[in-house]
Every structure is written in C-alpha cells, then in structure tokens.
Design an enzyme around this catalytic site. Sequence first.
Site, short mmCIF file in Angstrom:
data_model
loop_
_atom_site.label_atom_id
_atom_site.label_comp_id
_atom_site.label_asym_id
_atom_site.label_seq_id
_atom_site.Cartn_x
_atom_site.Cartn_y
_atom_site.Cartn_z
N HIS A 189 5.20 -6.90 4.08
CA HIS A 189 4.92 -5.53 3.60
C HIS A 189 5.98 -5.50 2.47
O HIS A 189 7.15 -6.09 2.24
CB HIS A 189 4.98 -4.37 4.39
CG HIS A 189 3.99 -4.36 5.44
ND1 HIS A 189 2.44 -4.01 5.08
CD2 HIS A 189 3.80 -4.63 6.70
CE1 HIS A 189 1.81 -4.24 6.07
NE2 HIS A 189 2.73 -4.44 7.14
N ASP A 229 4.60 -3.24 -3.85
CA ASP A 229 3.06 -3.71 -3.88
C ASP A 229 2.51 -3.10 -5.17
O ASP A 229 1.66 -3.83 -5.82
CB ASP A 229 2.52 -2.46 -3.15
CG ASP A 229 2.60 -2.74 -1.51
OD1 ASP A 229 2.76 -3.93 -1.27
OD2 ASP A 229 2.43 -2.07 -0.64
#
Length: 397
Positions: free
Chosen positions: A140, A184
């Site tokens: 992540h 991200d």
Amino acid sequence: MAPERDSGGDGRGGPLAGVRVVELAGIGPGPFAAMLLGDLGADVVRVDRPEPSPLGIDPAYDVAGRNKRSVVVDLKAPGGPGTVLDLAARADLLIEGYRPGVAERLGVGPEACLARNPALVYGRMTGWGQHGPLAARAGHDIGYTAVSGALGLVAPAAGPAVPAAGPATAAAGPPAIPANLLGDYAGGSLYLVVGLLAALHHARATGAGQVVDAAVVDGAAHLTAVLQGLLAGGSWQERRGVNLLDGGAPFYAVYPAADGGHLAVGALEPQFYAEFARLLELGPDAPGQWESARWPELRARIAARFASRPRAEWEAVFAGSDACVEPVLTMRQAHAHPHLASRSTYVEVDGVTQPAPAPRFSATPGALRRPPARPGADAAEVAADWGVPALDPSAVD
C-alpha cells in the site's frame, strides 16, 4: 466502422474529448487516474466485476467514479475476456491495476490487447512495478513511499527539531503519514496520467501503441529529485526536522494558536520574513532569520507569540500581507475558504462537496459531466456508443 466518438455520451467536451479509455476496475491510484482523464473530457468506461467492491463504499460517494460510465463483465466467464478485448479494440487508452501477470492470465494482458489494437496505450498501475524482487508482493501507499525515501522526509507537524549532533539517521520521532496522497495519487495516479498522455501523443504520431509501467515506488522516488540533488550537494541532511523545508527552519513550520488551531508559516525570502516578524511583533532583540545557532530560541519566541491569541485573530493580523502565514484547515473548512470559494475550487454536486476538475483550460475546460458511476448502470448506452453489443444485457443471442 466504429461509431462516432463523443465525450461520454453527453455532448460536452474538454481537452481530451474523443479520447476513449477502458478502466479495469480496481482501487486506489488507477481509478483516480481514470477520473482525472474523465474530468478532462475523455470517455471513460469502467469495467466492473460482478462482485461488489472490497471497499464497500456507496457509489454515490465514490468521487473517483465521476465522469465515467460502468459496465459489468465477468472476466472469468467464457465470453468475458473477448468483450474486454472488443472494448480495447475501440479504445485509445486502457488502465489496469492488477498484480503482474494477472491480466495475462485473465486473457486481457498487453499482448492480447495490442494484437487487437496496435495503437492502444496500455497503462499498468502497480505499487512495486512489473518486475523486481517485490513485484509480486502486496503493498500500500505507506510501504511504497517508505521504500522510495519519500515518507522519511515527512516530519511530524510542529515536532521538535533534532539537534545538529548525532547519527545521520536520527529523527524527530517517526515520520508523519500524509494519508495516501503522496504515494497513491502523487507518485502513482499523476505519473500514470503523464505516461498515458505522452504515449498517446506518440501513438497518434506513429500509429504504434505501447505499455506504460507506472509504479508508485518509481513515482514517489521521482518526486524527491530536487531534494536528492540537495542531498548530494550537502545542502540536505537525512534527519527529519532540521532542514529548510521540513520544519527545521523556524520560519518554515507549523505553530499552534491559543485555541488549538494551527498556522503554517512559509516566510522564506528575507522581505517576506521581515513582514512576518513585524506583524508577529517578534521584537528588535529576536534572533536573526539566518542565525541557525539561535533557531531554537527563535522558534520558542515565535511559538509563544502564536500561542497568545486564537487562530482567527492571527488570520486577521496577516490578512492581505506577504508574510506567508496561512491557517491549517480541515477538509470541510477548506470548502469555505474565501480564495477557494472565489475560484470554485470545490463544488457541490448531488449533495457531495468535491474538488472541481484541475488544471484549468482557457479554451477546453474540464467539467463534471456525470455523477459517480454505478456498477453496470451504463451497459446499454456504452454498447451502442462503442459498438459492442455483447455489453447490452437486453441483447438477444
């Protein structure tokens, strides 16, 4: 012959009007990249899975789903891969965010798609990239930015400065976590979009598509380019909270006010610092801006001044000045900030306040043309617009 292209079936354009995008549904940076393309006018068709999203978010609040249309395709069913290949044959761009090798196993990898459409730009959005020791590992944002060196730059807000002495790895507590914005979206989505548009330019000039390997870890590392140069030149230390731009300088830091609100100070240039010192009333005996040996004393004096009054009063003091002091706002508070309101930076659509498309274009502005797509809701429309009848659930064999 493929049907005439439009901008998502609604007649309104943008700088990417006429560009067709297939998004294989995922989470995180891929959907955000597709949203950005949709904001700029591209016709984005999201291919959803039959099962619901693992995040469980109500589609009405999934802002990353705006300016898209949705179809549902089961890639594990006999006809599923062929339907996606039919879409790829009519697309300019395709976005997928599977682990390496998964798209190939499903029958919709780059080789299969480019065989159907040699001019297609096939965008692959992953955390670790398509190769390397960690490529197959789960991950992540927090892990990708940690390994890239970017997360370690983020000092805790208003954290104590680290003394000059000590090992190079010393730090003012653990790094702060800037949500998942740094990896991200900044290191992932934005780099994917740049890559897709650059490859689209090449494809339109040459007729040859290609694969874009956008890895969050690569993009996050690339964001540190200028700081890497400063590090090599000896102008940046690998200790958080001691550098010019990470809170180490007392005139580039965050301070609490008397009511618990915070002020962000960015008075770097001497003329701006002079205005800051005057309005804050630091006094003639305050340490000089660049007397780094006295920075702890200067920081304490600045902190004491800010702690003497609530944030709103300090906002009034610095209003209209070049002292470079701004309030640290929550997301909801940002909606009502006068400057952002005057620019319509945030807009409300169907009861959801969200950022307007960015950047801005003088001749071909982006727009919020469609609310967040609901899975499968646009199948018949896309089937007609794109000439893929297999998508229409009402079609009869």
